[in-house]
Design an enzyme around this catalytic site. Sequence first.
Site, PDB file in Angstrom:
ATOM      1  N   ARG A 147       8.000 -17.578  -8.538  1.00 25.81           N
ATOM      2  CA  ARG A 147       8.368 -16.627  -9.609  1.00 25.81           C
ATOM      3  C   ARG A 147       8.200 -17.216 -11.021  1.00 25.81           C
ATOM      4  NH1 ARG A 147       7.308 -14.894  -5.953  1.00 25.81           N
ATOM      5  NH2 ARG A 147       8.504 -13.807  -4.403  1.00 25.81           N
ATOM      6  N   SER A 182      15.093  -7.803  -6.828  1.00 25.60           N
ATOM      7  CA  SER A 182      16.015  -8.931  -6.687  1.00 25.60           C
ATOM      8  C   SER A 182      16.502  -9.383  -8.057  1.00 25.60           C
ATOM      9  CB  SER A 182      15.325 -10.113  -6.002  1.00 25.60           C
ATOM     10  OG  SER A 182      14.973  -9.754  -4.694  1.00 25.60           O
ATOM     11  N   GLU A 213      16.346 -13.794 -11.694  1.00 27.77           N
ATOM     12  CA  GLU A 213      14.904 -13.492 -11.675  1.00 27.77           C
ATOM     13  C   GLU A 213      14.631 -12.412 -12.721  1.00 27.77           C
ATOM     14  OE1 GLU A 213      13.101 -13.013  -7.769  1.00 27.77           O
ATOM     15  OE2 GLU A 213      11.811 -11.441  -8.569  1.00 27.77           O
TER      16      GLU A 213
HETATM   17  C1  LIG Z   1      12.303  -1.932  -6.246  1.00 33.18           C
HETATM   18  C2  LIG Z   1      11.754  -3.228  -6.755  1.00 33.18           C
HETATM   19  C3  LIG Z   1      11.216  -4.131  -5.848  1.00 33.18           C
HETATM   20  C4  LIG Z   1      10.706  -5.361  -6.305  1.00 33.18           C
HETATM   21  N1  LIG Z   1      10.168  -6.231  -5.392  1.00 33.18           N
HETATM   22  C5  LIG Z   1       9.647  -7.405  -5.821  1.00 33.18           C
HETATM   23  C6  LIG Z   1       9.075  -8.331  -4.886  1.00 33.18           C
HETATM   24  O1  LIG Z   1       9.001  -8.095  -3.681  1.00 33.18           O
HETATM   25  N2  LIG Z   1       8.584  -9.495  -5.377  1.00 33.18           N
HETATM   26  C7  LIG Z   1       8.624  -9.804  -6.697  1.00 33.18           C
HETATM   27  O2  LIG Z   1       8.136 -10.881  -7.085  1.00 33.18           O
HETATM   28  N3  LIG Z   1       9.157  -8.949  -7.603  1.00 33.18           N
HETATM   29  C8  LIG Z   1       9.670  -7.768  -7.192  1.00 33.18           C
HETATM   30  N4  LIG Z   1      10.221  -6.907  -8.102  1.00 33.18           N
HETATM   31  C9  LIG Z   1      10.309  -7.307  -9.520  1.00 33.18           C
HETATM   32  C10 LIG Z   1       9.131  -6.825 -10.384  1.00 33.18           C
HETATM   33  O3  LIG Z   1       8.532  -5.685  -9.819  1.00 33.18           O
HETATM   34  C11 LIG Z   1       8.071  -7.915 -10.577  1.00 33.18           C
HETATM   35  O4  LIG Z   1       8.630  -9.045 -11.219  1.00 33.18           O
HETATM   36  C12 LIG Z   1       6.887  -7.392 -11.407  1.00 33.18           C
HETATM   37  O5  LIG Z   1       5.779  -8.244 -11.218  1.00 33.18           O
HETATM   38  C13 LIG Z   1       7.180  -7.263 -12.889  1.00 33.18           C
HETATM   39  O6  LIG Z   1       6.046  -6.627 -13.503  1.00 33.18           O
HETATM   40  P1  LIG Z   1       6.255  -5.669 -14.762  1.00 33.18           P
HETATM   41  O7  LIG Z   1       4.905  -5.284 -15.248  1.00 33.18           O
HETATM   42  O8  LIG Z   1       7.174  -4.562 -14.444  1.00 33.18           O
HETATM   43  O9  LIG Z   1       6.918  -6.693 -15.773  1.00 33.18           O
HETATM   44  P2  LIG Z   1       8.006  -6.375 -16.903  1.00 33.18           P
HETATM   45  O10 LIG Z   1       9.295  -6.000 -16.255  1.00 33.18           O
HETATM   46  O11 LIG Z   1       7.431  -5.456 -17.902  1.00 33.18           O
HETATM   47  O12 LIG Z   1       8.161  -7.834 -17.555  1.00 33.18           O
HETATM   48  C14 LIG Z   1       8.689  -8.897 -16.784  1.00 33.18           C
HETATM   49  C15 LIG Z   1       8.488 -10.201 -17.582  1.00 33.18           C
HETATM   50  O13 LIG Z   1       7.097 -10.454 -17.709  1.00 33.18           O
HETATM   51  C16 LIG Z   1       6.702 -10.522 -19.093  1.00 33.18           C
HETATM   52  N5  LIG Z   1       5.400  -9.858 -19.186  1.00 33.18           N
HETATM   53  C17 LIG Z   1       5.061  -8.652 -18.654  1.00 33.18           C
HETATM   54  N6  LIG Z   1       3.766  -8.391 -18.881  1.00 33.18           N
HETATM   55  C18 LIG Z   1       3.280  -9.436 -19.597  1.00 33.18           C
HETATM   56  C19 LIG Z   1       2.011  -9.745 -20.154  1.00 33.18           C
HETATM   57  N7  LIG Z   1       0.954  -8.927 -20.014  1.00 33.18           N
HETATM   58  N8  LIG Z   1       1.878 -10.902 -20.863  1.00 33.18           N
HETATM   59  C20 LIG Z   1       2.926 -11.753 -21.019  1.00 33.18           C
HETATM   60  N9  LIG Z   1       4.159 -11.514 -20.508  1.00 33.18           N
HETATM   61  C21 LIG Z   1       4.329 -10.372 -19.795  1.00 33.18           C
HETATM   62  C22 LIG Z   1       7.797  -9.775 -19.848  1.00 33.18           C
HETATM   63  O14 LIG Z   1       7.915 -10.247 -21.182  1.00 33.18           O
HETATM   64  C23 LIG Z   1       9.038 -10.114 -19.015  1.00 33.18           C
HETATM   65  O15 LIG Z   1       9.528 -11.406 -19.350  1.00 33.18           O
HETATM   66  C24 LIG Z   1      10.736  -5.673  -7.682  1.00 33.18           C
HETATM   67  C25 LIG Z   1      11.272  -4.744  -8.596  1.00 33.18           C
HETATM   68  C26 LIG Z   1      11.782  -3.543  -8.142  1.00 33.18           C
HETATM   69  C27 LIG Z   1      12.327  -2.558  -9.126  1.00 33.18           C
END
Ligand SMILES: Cc1cc2nc3c(=O)[nH]c(=O)nc-3n(C[C@H](O)[C@H](O)[C@H](O)COP(=O)(O)OP(=O)(O)OC[C@H]3O[C@@H](n4cnc5c(N)ncnc54)[C@H](O)[C@@H]3O)c2cc1C
Length: 298
Positions: free
Chosen positions: A172, A220, A290
Amino acid sequence: MEPATPEMPPFEFAKRDYPLAPATLYNIGGPARVALLPRTASEVEQAYRWMIAQPGPKLVLGGGSNVLIADGGFDGVVFFTTHLTGLEPLGGGRYRIGSGISLGRVVRDIMLPGNYAGVGALTGIPGSVGGAIYMNAGTVNGSTCEFLESVDLMGPGGLRSEAVTPELYSYRGQSFCGLYEVILGGTFRFTPSGEDQRAVYDHYMRRRREKQPQGLCCGSVFKNPPNDHAGRLIEACGLKGLRRGGAVISPMHANFIMNEDNATFADVLGLIQAARDAVRGRFGITLETEVRIIGGEV
Ligand SMILES: Cc1cc2nc3c(=O)[nH]c(=O)nc-3n(C[C@H](O)[C@H](O)[C@H](O)COP(=O)(O)OP(=O)(O)OC[C@H]3O[C@@H](n4cnc5c(N)ncnc54)[C@H](O)[C@@H]3O)c2cc1C
């Protein structure tokens, strides 16, 4: 002295007092002082140059599936990657993928049609490619950065591309995206699998439906500590079902804190603190979040 806040930039793709709650899967949080939603390469460059020159805080947001934002909002600039949706097949299982594309689309539109190996690592994870790279999102079966050949970043020094090697990422997390850098996309390399990846996909989608609570959340809340599971530890402390205002520690999965009924930032944060204190008190383990907490200390 008041913290410096940004002026409004002269861009059509800039928005003032932009609501952040609907941009997150928690649906919690106040507005951003300024939001930038660039579409083209030249808009990205203009937006970034302007943002980096501003005195206040800066944030990059993708799908908003791993953030908890303060009710007071974000008194700074939020750079959204939403419209960075370029997708270019390069041949030989290689694809250049923009950070605004959803990870779900990568699985459904690239990995499944190509029967590429690794569907079990990425199936069912919400959010964008940029967020998945930043978080090195994944499952017990693998993680995003394992499929990455190189990453494209915009930073204070301009555009740069960096080769991605295993020592640059971990559970992560990764170390190639520096402070205030924006991941614009990456080149992924997939390899065909001998196993039916559609069956793998169906299996993991079904498992998520059975084992994961449905509703407003961030997935998580805590990272798993070495050789254990945050959910197991929280459950062992008897905290499943614990409520604060409109938030609840899911009775189905203790590492999920749900926004069940108009929860506030403080409601969710209160449960995060309660879970962390209980696990520390009983097991001597300090859980690390996380979820990215924006605008509050935990
Ligand atoms: C129902 C559910 C299930 C999930 N299951 C999993 C799982 O199985 N495994 C897992 O690892 N995660 C899981 N997650 C967490 C989440 O989906 C992941 O961490 C996902 O990859 C975050 O992507 P995002 O685009 O939504 O990021 P955001 O929520 O928009 O951002 C998360 C972080 O990344 C940074 N960020 C985002 N985009 C960029 C970019 N382009 N450049 C620089 N920094 C950036 C942001 O500043 C922030 O710090 C789950 C979430 C939910 C709601």
